[in-house]
Motif scaffolding. Structure first.
Motif, PDB file in Angstrom:
ATOM      1  N   VAL A  99       0.836  -1.196   0.000  1.00  0.00           N
ATOM      2  CA  VAL A  99       0.000   0.000   0.000  1.00  0.00           C
ATOM      3  C   VAL A  99       0.876   1.253   0.000  1.00  0.00           C
ATOM      4  CG1 VAL A  99      -1.789   1.260   1.244  1.00  0.00           C
ATOM      5  CG2 VAL A  99      -1.805  -1.239   1.190  1.00  0.00           C
ATOM      6  N   GLU A 109       9.089   4.983  10.206  1.00  0.00           N
ATOM      7  CA  GLU A 109       8.835   3.949  11.217  1.00  0.00           C
ATOM      8  C   GLU A 109      10.146   3.373  11.733  1.00  0.00           C
ATOM      9  OE1 GLU A 109       4.421   2.226  10.012  1.00  0.00           O
ATOM     10  OE2 GLU A 109       6.176   1.191   9.260  1.00  0.00           O
ATOM     11  N   ASN A 110      11.104   3.216  10.807  1.00  0.00           N
ATOM     12  CA  ASN A 110      12.405   2.700  11.226  1.00  0.00           C
ATOM     13  C   ASN A 110      13.116   3.666  12.160  1.00  0.00           C
ATOM     14  OD1 ASN A 110      12.147   0.381   9.728  1.00  0.00           O
ATOM     15  ND2 ASN A 110      13.106   1.250   7.911  1.00  0.00           N
ATOM     16  N   GLY A 112      11.750   5.257  14.409  1.00  0.00           N
ATOM     17  CA  GLY A 112      11.124   5.188  15.725  1.00  0.00           C
ATOM     18  C   GLY A 112      10.394   6.462  16.108  1.00  0.00           C
ATOM     19  N   LEU A 113       9.850   7.158  15.103  1.00  0.00           N
ATOM     20  CA  LEU A 113       9.145   8.414  15.392  1.00  0.00           C
ATOM     21  C   LEU A 113       7.759   8.123  15.967  1.00  0.00           C
ATOM     22  CD1 LEU A 113      10.025  10.219  12.064  1.00  0.00           C
ATOM     23  CD2 LEU A 113      11.018  10.672  14.309  1.00  0.00           C
ATOM     24  N   THR A 115       3.722   8.190  16.279  1.00  0.00           N
ATOM     25  CA  THR A 115       2.702   7.967  15.254  1.00  0.00           C
ATOM     26  C   THR A 115       2.265   9.239  14.517  1.00  0.00           C
ATOM     27  OG1 THR A 115       1.892   6.058  16.439  1.00  0.00           O
ATOM     28  CG2 THR A 115       0.375   7.070  14.897  1.00  0.00           C
ATOM     29  N   ILE A 118       4.887  10.521  12.131  1.00  0.00           N
ATOM     30  CA  ILE A 118       4.983   9.703  10.924  1.00  0.00           C
ATOM     31  C   ILE A 118       3.855  10.078   9.974  1.00  0.00           C
ATOM     32  CG2 ILE A 118       4.936   7.369   9.972  1.00  0.00           C
ATOM     33  CD1 ILE A 118       5.971   6.340  12.617  1.00  0.00           C
ATOM     34  N   MET A 158      11.801  10.839   4.926  1.00  0.00           N
ATOM     35  CA  MET A 158      12.938  10.729   5.836  1.00  0.00           C
ATOM     36  C   MET A 158      13.378  12.114   6.295  1.00  0.00           C
ATOM     37  SD  MET A 158      13.663   7.532   6.156  1.00  0.00           S
ATOM     38  CE  MET A 158      15.354   7.309   6.681  1.00  0.00           C
TER      39      MET A 158
ATOM     40  N   SER C 133      -4.146  -5.396   4.451  1.00  0.00           N
ATOM     41  CA  SER C 133      -2.920  -5.058   3.727  1.00  0.00           C
ATOM     42  C   SER C 133      -1.786  -5.891   4.308  1.00  0.00           C
ATOM     43  CB  SER C 133      -2.621  -3.574   3.856  1.00  0.00           C
ATOM     44  OG  SER C 133      -1.919  -3.313   5.051  1.00  0.00           O
ATOM     45  N   PRO C 134      -0.839  -6.264   3.473  1.00  0.00           N
ATOM     46  CA  PRO C 134       0.242  -7.139   3.934  1.00  0.00           C
ATOM     47  C   PRO C 134       0.955  -6.569   5.155  1.00  0.00           C
ATOM     48  CG  PRO C 134       0.339  -6.898   1.573  1.00  0.00           C
ATOM     49  CD  PRO C 134      -0.717  -5.964   2.048  1.00  0.00           C
ATOM     50  N   MET C 135       1.120  -5.238   5.149  1.00  0.00           N
ATOM     51  CA  MET C 135       1.793  -4.612   6.281  1.00  0.00           C
ATOM     52  C   MET C 135       1.003  -4.865   7.566  1.00  0.00           C
ATOM     53  SD  MET C 135       4.615  -3.103   6.004  1.00  0.00           S
ATOM     54  CE  MET C 135       5.675  -1.692   6.154  1.00  0.00           C
ATOM     55  N   MET C 160       8.127  -9.508   8.799  1.00  0.00           N
ATOM     56  CA  MET C 160       8.695  -8.733   7.699  1.00  0.00           C
ATOM     57  C   MET C 160       8.863  -9.601   6.454  1.00  0.00           C
ATOM     58  SD  MET C 160       9.570  -5.937   6.455  1.00  0.00           S
ATOM     59  CE  MET C 160       9.760  -4.619   7.594  1.00  0.00           C
ATOM     60  N   ARG C 227      17.064   3.100   3.963  1.00  0.00           N
ATOM     61  CA  ARG C 227      15.958   3.768   4.646  1.00  0.00           C
ATOM     62  C   ARG C 227      15.978   3.472   6.141  1.00  0.00           C
ATOM     63  NH1 ARG C 227      10.874   2.427   0.832  1.00  0.00           N
ATOM     64  NH2 ARG C 227       9.773   3.921   2.140  1.00  0.00           N
ATOM     65  N   TYR C 229      16.482   0.818   7.913  1.00  0.00           N
ATOM     66  CA  TYR C 229      15.934  -0.405   8.502  1.00  0.00           C
ATOM     67  C   TYR C 229      17.046  -1.163   9.205  1.00  0.00           C
ATOM     68  CZ  TYR C 229      13.623  -4.866   9.018  1.00  0.00           C
ATOM     69  OH  TYR C 229      13.076  -6.008   9.537  1.00  0.00           O
ATOM     70  N   GLY C 234      13.182  -0.728  18.008  1.00  0.00           N
ATOM     71  CA  GLY C 234      13.067   0.716  17.880  1.00  0.00           C
ATOM     72  C   GLY C 234      12.112   1.192  16.817  1.00  0.00           C
ATOM     73  N   ARG C 235      11.475   0.259  16.129  1.00  0.00           N
ATOM     74  CA  ARG C 235      10.505   0.678  15.113  1.00  0.00           C
ATOM     75  C   ARG C 235       9.203   1.127  15.757  1.00  0.00           C
ATOM     76  NH1 ARG C 235       9.678  -1.114   9.378  1.00  0.00           N
ATOM     77  NH2 ARG C 235       7.754  -0.620   9.929  1.00  0.00           N
ATOM     78  N   THR C 236       8.579   2.120  15.138  1.00  0.00           N
ATOM     79  CA  THR C 236       7.246   2.508  15.582  1.00  0.00           C
ATOM     80  C   THR C 236       6.291   2.305  14.416  1.00  0.00           C
ATOM     81  OG1 THR C 236       7.883   4.744  15.009  1.00  0.00           O
ATOM     82  CG2 THR C 236       7.880   4.174  17.350  1.00  0.00           C
ATOM     83  N   ARG C 237       4.996   2.571  14.618  1.00  0.00           N
ATOM     84  CA  ARG C 237       4.038   2.366  13.544  1.00  0.00           C
ATOM     85  C   ARG C 237       3.255   3.616  13.236  1.00  0.00           C
ATOM     86  NH1 ARG C 237       3.060  -2.583  16.123  1.00  0.00           N
ATOM     87  NH2 ARG C 237       4.178  -4.230  15.011  1.00  0.00           N
ATOM     88  N   MET C 238       2.974   3.797  11.928  1.00  0.00           N
ATOM     89  CA  MET C 238       2.108   4.892  11.545  1.00  0.00           C
ATOM     90  C   MET C 238       0.668   4.563  11.925  1.00  0.00           C
ATOM     91  SD  MET C 238       1.524   6.740   7.870  1.00  0.00           S
ATOM     92  CE  MET C 238       0.921   5.341   6.955  1.00  0.00           C
ATOM     93  N   LYS C 239       0.331   3.279  11.768  1.00  0.00           N
ATOM     94  CA  LYS C 239      -1.038   2.867  12.084  1.00  0.00           C
ATOM     95  C   LYS C 239      -1.012   1.882  13.235  1.00  0.00           C
ATOM     96  CE  LYS C 239      -2.386   3.243   7.237  1.00  0.00           C
ATOM     97  NZ  LYS C 239      -2.464   2.478   5.988  1.00  0.00           N
ATOM     98  N   PRO C 240      -0.918   2.397  14.450  1.00  0.00           N
ATOM     99  CA  PRO C 240      -0.879   1.467  15.591  1.00  0.00           C
ATOM    100  C   PRO C 240      -2.232   0.782  15.706  1.00  0.00           C
ATOM    101  CG  PRO C 240      -1.096   3.725  16.353  1.00  0.00           C
ATOM    102  CD  PRO C 240      -0.996   3.792  14.858  1.00  0.00           C
TER     103      PRO C 240
END
Lengths: 275, 281, 270
Positions: A99, A109-110, A112-113, A115, A118, A158, C133-135, C160, C227, C229, C234-240
């Motif tokens: 998507v 996301e990498n 660590g920001l 939500t 982002i 980024m 969605s796959p994500m 992943m 990017r 990775y 330490g990763r966060t999500r845009m869509k928690p």
């Protein structure tokens, strides 16, 4: 604010322990707001050089400083990648998620920001890249130009002061090429430093500096206008845009004056007057 | 001798909500020995058309006839595929054999042409500008440009009368592109018809005898490069940009300067210079 | 043609529906529950109930039955094979006999039921992948697996890998199509002869495909590294994930229907 984005000092690199140097003693300064066109034919080492700007590769000899950070020092790695983002030739191979907006979010996301941050970055990046209306679309339905703009949106998100693009138009049709070049122009206008690797001289008109690589060596530097007058282009694996090539021949034969620029309208004008 | 296409229609996803006509009612003629370029925007149907020429796709309506063989006759399909060589985009990706020689004999073996394979391999390698020392090398260890030439040679190995190429210069740098076009020109001069599918109007105008412009699955125009430029200057085809020199030529002629058409920069410069000398006299 | 191929592998179809909006964890657990339910029934009543549930859910998801059915195509052969095996190899009252081969009424029943089960299984699983969605799917799995992280399961990496695999299915289908056509144009015969010959004929397709896959994997790894990775840490999500009361309610309904359909069928049989 530090004005230097990248400083390469006698940078050499080889893919093999022994053997040909892919890069041989490159000296280059990139400053904030520059648009560097990095030119060269296949095998000139330009892609290898591109990967040094965000520490995907590190110099074997010499040094590469990104905003003053030495790329050979591992602890600078992530700071460097937060300073310089990269876009590659094949858009298909750098899209991580199906998507559109999820893919743009991958980088932030990498980092660590939070939500909301982002979300804001993704929205902004998609708007700049002209993909706002495609945010929830599946990436496989996009055209080539749109896919590459998505890859660029990922770099915009980024929020780096500098973007390196390795032949971003090589696999696109004329429409897609134009879309990508227009986007680069608008990014540069917004103050982003652009390092654009290409072999198409049609794409360098907005560059502030031009650098030519041949067999791993930096063989020439100057402005686009100066480049068009060089005789060695062919041996560098480069080809003048046809209009410029014709303009050069006409000037050589004395059909038009040296002062007429290689632009259609001006040429037509000059030719109509002289005939 | 020609590839003759009559009222060809090709529909993808027939009978579903996604039904779309990639080609509708296309008629055209590709004369033997000629260089025809099929130009069009992505999605204009040009790649679909290319696949019809060697019966990889079969018409939903209409007819494709190669010399005297029709795709409607099942037993002729194999011979049509031999007569019309099809080189896909990025053909270097289709290489698979251990040696260049094996790669080159893949096609001939499939068609049961097993005599003198060595001579044949050498001959087609020569046609793409590589010498016999390449025969025993691994195709995967060649440079990008060499791989592409080997892939083209592997199609030439069954002596097609027509060579259809989809974006043959994609991804090559200036010198690679120039060299490949020169080779194709040589192949064309030795009697093989070349059909080049491309979105690069500049190359098409420079190399072709005839240009067929496709738009949304229909033939928008077909004619000589000169006619094509004249047509497109008044009827722009979306996604196809008139090359700068052609644009200049059109504008000059609007001011009454009649100059012989060419898309090659130095020829054009010469033509303009000659015109100037002519008027001065 | 390309788009159809994507769909036929249950690729995500973005749309706005209650099912699309649901929490992926709710959908994953529901799918598992539904598939379990399908394997618990043995009678016409049970099967028809599950078919009704499927129709209801696919309506709700706006995917529609015709599109759903298209996703079964790749496994149709397997389903047919299952049916045939069961028809011929179930012992019972013979209806028809010829030498050692016999067809029994139990066999016919078994054949129909086994293939129906398989069909329902694939459809429920595809309903999940078509609407998620796959994500989100990967994140959901990661979240569900996270309790097992303590015993050393690489939950993030598994998730992943899944995302990327799903993302590259359409690309690789296109590549396969192109390489197959290229080799056909070189006279390859991909659909004649026996099994061994056919497998051999596929070598010219498989080798280039491997080369392409590795090239792509390599490119992708570099692009991901560029990017920033560096694994899941330490990763966060845009869509928690926000587990809403709707998700809870849906899950309860799914589980109740599994229990009810199973019990009801058992009761009637008695």
């Amino acid at each position: 604010m530090d004005i230097s984005i990248a400083s390469l000092q006698g940078l050499s690199y080889s893919y093999l322990e022994v053997g040909n140097l892919a890069l041989d003693g490159i000296d280059l300064e990139v400053q904030r707001g520059d648009w560097i066109a990095l030119l060269g034919g296949n095998g000139s080492g330009k892609s290898t050089l591109a990967k040094h700007f965000n520490a995907l590769l590190t110099p074997m000899q010499g040094a590469c400083f990104i905003c003053g950070m030495d790329s050979r020092d591992d602890k600078n790695l992530w700071e460097i990648r937060k300073t310089v983002s990269m876009v590659f030739q094949n858009p298909e191979n750098q899209i991580v998620s199906t998507v559109v907006e999820d893919d743009t979010a991958f980088g932030p996301e990498n980092l660590g920001l939070p939500t909301e941050e982002i979300r804001a970055r993704v929205d902004r990046a998609l708007k700049i890249a002209g993909l706002w209306d495609k945010a929830e679309v599946a990436s496989y339905t996009l055209s080539g130009g749109q896919k590459q703009r998505l890859a660029i949106a990922g770099a915009i998100a980024m929020d780096t002061p500098c973007i390196v693009l390795d032949e971003p138009t090589a696999m696109l049709d004329p429409q897609g090429r134009k879309e990508v070049m227009d986007l680069l122009k608008s990014l540069h206008d917004k103050g982003t430093t652009i390092i654009h690797i290409t072999h198409r001289l049609e794409e360098i008109e907005n560059a502030t500096k031009v650098v030519v690589l041949k067999k791993g060596k930096l063989v020439w530097r100057g402005t686009p206008k100066e480049l068009f007058l060089r005789q060695e282009l062919e041996s560098w694996g480069l080809e003048l845009p046809p209009m410029v090539a014709m303009w050069r021949e006409l000037a050589k034969m004395g059909t038009i004056g040296q002062d007429v620029p290689p632009e259609t309208e001006r040429l037509v004008q000059a030719l109509c007057q002289s005939l | 001798m020609s590839i003759s296409i009559k009222n060809l229609t090709h529909i993808y996803h027939r009978g579903t909500p996604l039904e779309v006509a990639a080609l509708s009612d296309v008629s055209l003629e590709i004369p033997g020995g000629s260089w025809t370029s099929i130009v069009g925007h992505t999605g204009s149907g040009k790649s679909t058309l290319a696949q019809h020429m060697n019966a990889l796709l079969l018409p939903d309506m209409g007819e494709v006839v190669v010399d005297d063989l029709s795709v409607s006759s099942k037993k002729d399909l194999r011979e049509i595929r031999r007569k019309v060589g099809l080189v896909f985009q990025y053909p270097e990706q289709q290489l698979f054999a251990e040696t260049v020689k094996d790669e080159l004999s893949f096609g001939p073996k499939n068609w049961g042409m097993t005599d003198n394979l060595d001579d044949l391999s050498e001959k087609v390698l020569d046609q793409v500008g590589l010498d016999r020392t390449y025969l025993d090398r691994s195709p995967f260890k060649l440079s990008g440009g060499e791989k592409r030439r080997v892939a083209i040679a592997s199609v030439l190995a069954v002596s097609p009368s027509y060579l259809v190429l989809d974006e043959p210069t994609a991804g090559l740098d200036a010198s690679g592109r120039g060299y490949l076009l020169k080779l194709l020109n040589k192949i064309n001069n030795s009697g093989t018809a070349v059909v080049m599918v491309t979105h690069d109007l500049e190359i098409a105008l420079d190399m072709s005898d005839r240009i067929i412009a496709l738009q949304l699955g229909k033939v928008a125009h077909s004619g000589s490069p000169r006619d094509t430029v004249l047509y497109m200057s008044s009827n722009p085809v979306p996604g196809l940009l008139l090359p700068s020199i052609a644009d200049l030529w059109v504008k000059l002629s609007k001011y009454g300067m009649e100059i012989p058409f060419s898309c090659d920069p130095s020829t054009m410069a010469k033509n303009i210079d000659e015109k100037r000398r002519g008027t001065k006299k | 043609m390309k788009f159809l191929d994507n769909m036929s592998f249950g690729q995500y179809v973005p749309a706005d529906s209650p099912i699309h909006r649901a929490d992926p964890r709710c959908k994953i657990v529901s799918a598992v529950a539904l598939i379990t339910g399908v394997f618990l029934v043995k009678e016409p009543l049970g099967f028809s109930s599950w078919i009704a549930v499927l129709i209801f859910l696919s309506r709700l998801s706006r995917i529609g039955i015709p599109m759903m059915l298209r996703t079964v195509r790749p496994v149709m052969l397997l389903i047919a094979f299952t049916a045939v095996i069961n028809v011929f190899f179930t012992s019972g009252t013979p209806l028809w006999e010829m030498g050692p081969v016999s067809i029994t009424s139990e066999g016919i029943r078994m054949g129909i039921y086994m293939s129906l089960r398989l069909l329902l299984l694939v459809l429920f699983a595809n309903l999940l992948t078509l609407t998620t969605s796959p994500m989100a799917l990967a994140d959901g799995i990661e979240s569900l697996l996270s309790p097992f992280k303590k015993i050393g399961m690489p939950a993030h990496d598994i998730a992943m890998m899944m995302t990327i695999a799903l993302r590259f299915i359409p690309t690789l289908l296109n590549e396969t199509d192109r390489i197959m056509k290229a080799q056909l144009a070189r006279g390859a015969d991909l659909d004649r002869g026996g099994l061994i010959r056919r497998l051999k004929a596929f070598i010219p397709v498989l080798i280039p495909l491997f080369v392409i896959v590795f090239q792509r994997a390599d490119d992708l790894a570099v692009a991901m590294e560029a990017r920033c990775y560096r694994g899941g840490g330490g990763r966060t999500r845009m869509k928690p994930f926000i587990w809403s009361w709707r998700d809870g309610l849906s899950l309860v309904f799914v589980i109740i229907s599994v229990v009810v359909i199973t019990l009801l069928e058992g009761r009637l049989k008695l």
